[in-house]
Design an enzyme around this catalytic site. Structure first.
Site, mmCIF file in Angstrom:
data_model
loop_
_atom_site.group_PDB
_atom_site.id
_atom_site.type_symbol
_atom_site.label_atom_id
_atom_site.label_comp_id
_atom_site.label_asym_id
_atom_site.label_seq_id
_atom_site.Cartn_x
_atom_site.Cartn_y
_atom_site.Cartn_z
ATOM 1 N N LYS A 127 0.879 -1.416 0.135
ATOM 2 C CA LYS A 127 0.002 -0.004 0.140
ATOM 3 C C LYS A 127 0.775 1.383 -0.070
ATOM 4 C CE LYS A 127 -1.924 -1.026 3.979
ATOM 5 N NZ LYS A 127 -1.413 -2.321 4.015
ATOM 6 N N ARG A 167 -9.958 1.226 8.496
ATOM 7 C CA ARG A 167 -9.495 -0.233 8.924
ATOM 8 C C ARG A 167 -10.364 -0.934 9.562
ATOM 9 N NH1 ARG A 167 -3.769 0.443 8.380
ATOM 10 N NH2 ARG A 167 -2.798 -1.296 9.517
ATOM 11 N N ARG A 175 11.777 -5.325 4.940
ATOM 12 C CA ARG A 175 11.461 -3.508 4.823
ATOM 13 C C ARG A 175 12.485 -2.861 5.420
ATOM 14 N NH1 ARG A 175 5.664 -1.754 5.771
ATOM 15 N NH2 ARG A 175 5.777 -3.008 7.452
ATOM 16 N N ARG A 229 10.769 -1.207 11.217
ATOM 17 C CA ARG A 229 9.910 -0.899 12.286
ATOM 18 C C ARG A 229 9.824 -1.996 13.200
ATOM 19 N NH1 ARG A 229 4.687 0.516 8.481
ATOM 20 N NH2 ARG A 229 3.812 -0.898 9.911
ATOM 21 N N ARG A 289 -1.098 -8.787 13.153
ATOM 22 C CA ARG A 289 -1.561 -7.867 12.101
ATOM 23 C C ARG A 289 -2.449 -8.502 11.049
ATOM 24 N NH1 ARG A 289 3.896 -4.998 10.952
ATOM 25 N NH2 ARG A 289 2.777 -3.897 9.348
HETATM 26 P P1 AP5 Z 1 4.752 -1.610 2.010
HETATM 27 O O1 AP5 Z 1 4.482 -0.637 0.738
HETATM 28 O O2 AP5 Z 1 5.495 -1.001 3.271
HETATM 29 O O3 AP5 Z 1 3.789 -2.222 2.373
HETATM 30 P P2 AP5 Z 1 2.234 -1.898 3.186
HETATM 31 O O4 AP5 Z 1 1.216 -2.593 2.497
HETATM 32 O O5 AP5 Z 1 2.270 -0.347 3.050
HETATM 33 O O6 AP5 Z 1 2.576 -2.381 4.475
HETATM 34 P P3 AP5 Z 1 2.539 -1.850 6.134
HETATM 35 O O7 AP5 Z 1 3.168 -3.149 6.893
HETATM 36 O O8 AP5 Z 1 2.857 -0.340 6.236
HETATM 37 O O9 AP5 Z 1 0.805 -2.261 6.340
HETATM 38 P P4 AP5 Z 1 0.226 -2.042 7.528
HETATM 39 O O10 AP5 Z 1 -1.196 -1.772 7.180
HETATM 40 O O11 AP5 Z 1 0.320 -3.329 8.473
HETATM 41 O O12 AP5 Z 1 0.791 -0.985 8.432
HETATM 42 P P5 AP5 Z 1 0.330 0.463 8.978
HETATM 43 O O13 AP5 Z 1 1.451 1.218 8.984
HETATM 44 O O14 AP5 Z 1 -0.839 1.024 8.050
HETATM 45 O O15 AP5 Z 1 5.564 -2.871 1.614
HETATM 46 C C1 AP5 Z 1 6.204 -3.784 2.447
HETATM 47 C C2 AP5 Z 1 7.712 -4.106 1.871
HETATM 48 O O16 AP5 Z 1 7.594 -4.933 0.590
HETATM 49 C C3 AP5 Z 1 8.750 -2.968 1.611
HETATM 50 O O17 AP5 Z 1 9.889 -3.309 1.966
HETATM 51 C C4 AP5 Z 1 8.656 -2.771 0.071
HETATM 52 O O18 AP5 Z 1 9.698 -2.285 -0.455
HETATM 53 C C5 AP5 Z 1 8.339 -4.085 -0.315
HETATM 54 N N1 AP5 Z 1 7.475 -4.031 -1.513
HETATM 55 C C6 AP5 Z 1 6.295 -3.522 -1.848
HETATM 56 N N2 AP5 Z 1 6.004 -3.805 -2.963
HETATM 57 C C7 AP5 Z 1 6.537 -4.732 -3.507
HETATM 58 C C8 AP5 Z 1 6.431 -5.547 -4.538
HETATM 59 N N3 AP5 Z 1 5.536 -5.581 -5.464
HETATM 60 N N4 AP5 Z 1 7.399 -6.579 -4.908
HETATM 61 C C9 AP5 Z 1 8.490 -6.858 -3.856
HETATM 62 N N5 AP5 Z 1 8.435 -6.024 -2.849
HETATM 63 C C10 AP5 Z 1 7.425 -5.084 -2.490
HETATM 64 O O19 AP5 Z 1 -0.208 0.261 10.424
HETATM 65 C C11 AP5 Z 1 0.733 -0.108 11.399
HETATM 66 C C12 AP5 Z 1 0.124 -0.275 12.771
HETATM 67 O O20 AP5 Z 1 -0.841 1.181 12.857
HETATM 68 C C13 AP5 Z 1 -1.185 -1.029 12.526
HETATM 69 O O21 AP5 Z 1 -0.844 -2.309 12.991
HETATM 70 C C14 AP5 Z 1 -2.285 -0.517 13.736
HETATM 71 O O22 AP5 Z 1 -1.810 -0.673 14.900
HETATM 72 C C15 AP5 Z 1 -1.868 1.193 13.462
HETATM 73 N N6 AP5 Z 1 -2.880 1.672 12.675
HETATM 74 C C16 AP5 Z 1 -2.474 2.292 11.320
HETATM 75 N N7 AP5 Z 1 -3.493 2.675 10.723
HETATM 76 C C17 AP5 Z 1 -4.592 2.572 11.601
HETATM 77 C C18 AP5 Z 1 -6.043 2.735 11.583
HETATM 78 N N8 AP5 Z 1 -6.540 3.247 10.462
HETATM 79 N N9 AP5 Z 1 -6.736 2.423 12.730
HETATM 80 C C19 AP5 Z 1 -6.234 1.733 13.797
HETATM 81 N N10 AP5 Z 1 -4.922 1.595 13.864
HETATM 82 C C20 AP5 Z 1 -4.141 1.837 12.803
#
Ligand code: AP5
Length: 219
Positions: free
Chosen positions: A13, A88, A127, A160, A171
């Protein structure tokens, strides 16, 4: 363009939102990034949020909705946005719909990136993120030219805290229980596109652009 990018942790994402935001010249609004910024401030609320995040659980809606509302008020979000990782759950989706409706607006599209669990763990464990400009790398798939250093700004790359394997599994469980039901919700509204997240980032981007072709074109 008012777009939501959703999908399990590590689906790509953030990677795709950064690329699309540059293409459309609209902000990427990532609830995870907003929360991590609060955590860095080391306030009582930040420590509370860090607890939920460290356990891989959702931070309470009230807290997240306030952060999103504050971010929406900024000038750069007036011409559109890409929401990354928000909403979410159903309550957040309904709050978003209400907020947009109040402003006479609607979401144009929700793109759900799909990825099998075993690939999620592999992607997340490799990552690395820049502390300074948030650029994203992967030690195998998108390595920086110099290990530990951001190609774009020279900032330090870090891993992270919630990317430990046990937390990633939690997660994924939370995604399945709380966020996956949004696919039905947005499917019923007729604005959902599901995009396969397997393949190079450029290939996934092409699929997303194809899914968006009837909605908007980059500037
Ligand atoms: P990346 O692009 O970072 O993937 P992502 O989907 O953004 O992954 P996240 O881990 O950030 O998602 P998340 O939803 O768990 O985390 P968030 O920060 O929102 O890609 C991942 C890796 O793969 C990178 O190294 C990239 O280079 C590589 N990659 C990407 N595309 C690729 C491809 N095609 N091929 C190969 N490699 C590739 O949330 C974290 C925490 O915050 C949650 O657990 C929760 O506690 C809290 N939180 C966040 N939002 C909310 C909300 N709305 N409500 C409540 N709690 C929330």
């Amino acid at each position: 363009m008012r777009l939501v990018l959703t999908g399990p942790p590590g689906a790509g994402k953030g990677t795709q939102a950064q690329a699309l935001a540059a293409m459309w010249r609209i902000p990427q609004i990532a609830s995870g990034d907003l929360l991590r910024a609060v955590v860095r401030e080391d306030s009582e609320l930040g420590r509370e949020a860090a607890g939920y995040m460290g356990r891989g659980q959702l931070v309470p809606d009230e807290f997240v909705l306030k952060l999103i509302a504050d971010r929406f008020r900024k000038k750069d979000a007036q011409g559109g946005f890409i929401l990354d990782g928000f909403p979410r759950n159903l309550a957040q989706a309904e709050a978003l719909a209400k907020r947009l409706e109040h402003a006479g607006l609607k979401l144009e599209k929700v793109v759900a990136i799909t990825l099998p669990d075993e690939k999620i763990v592999k992607r997340i464990s490799g990552r690395r993120t820049c502390r300074k400009c948030s650029a994203m790398y992967h030690i195998l798939f998108e390595p920086p030219a110099k290990p530990g250093v951001c190609d774009k700004c020279g900032g330090e790359l870090y891993q992270r805290e919630d990317d430990a394997e046990g937390t990633v599994r939690e997660r994924i469980n939370v995604y399945d229980a709380m966020t996956r039901p949004l696919l039905d919700y947005y499917g019923r509204l007729g604005i959902l596109a599901q995009v396969d997240g397997i393949g190079r980032p450029e290939e996934v981007e092409k699929r997303i652009l194809a899914a968006l072709s009837g909605v908007a074109k980059p500037k």
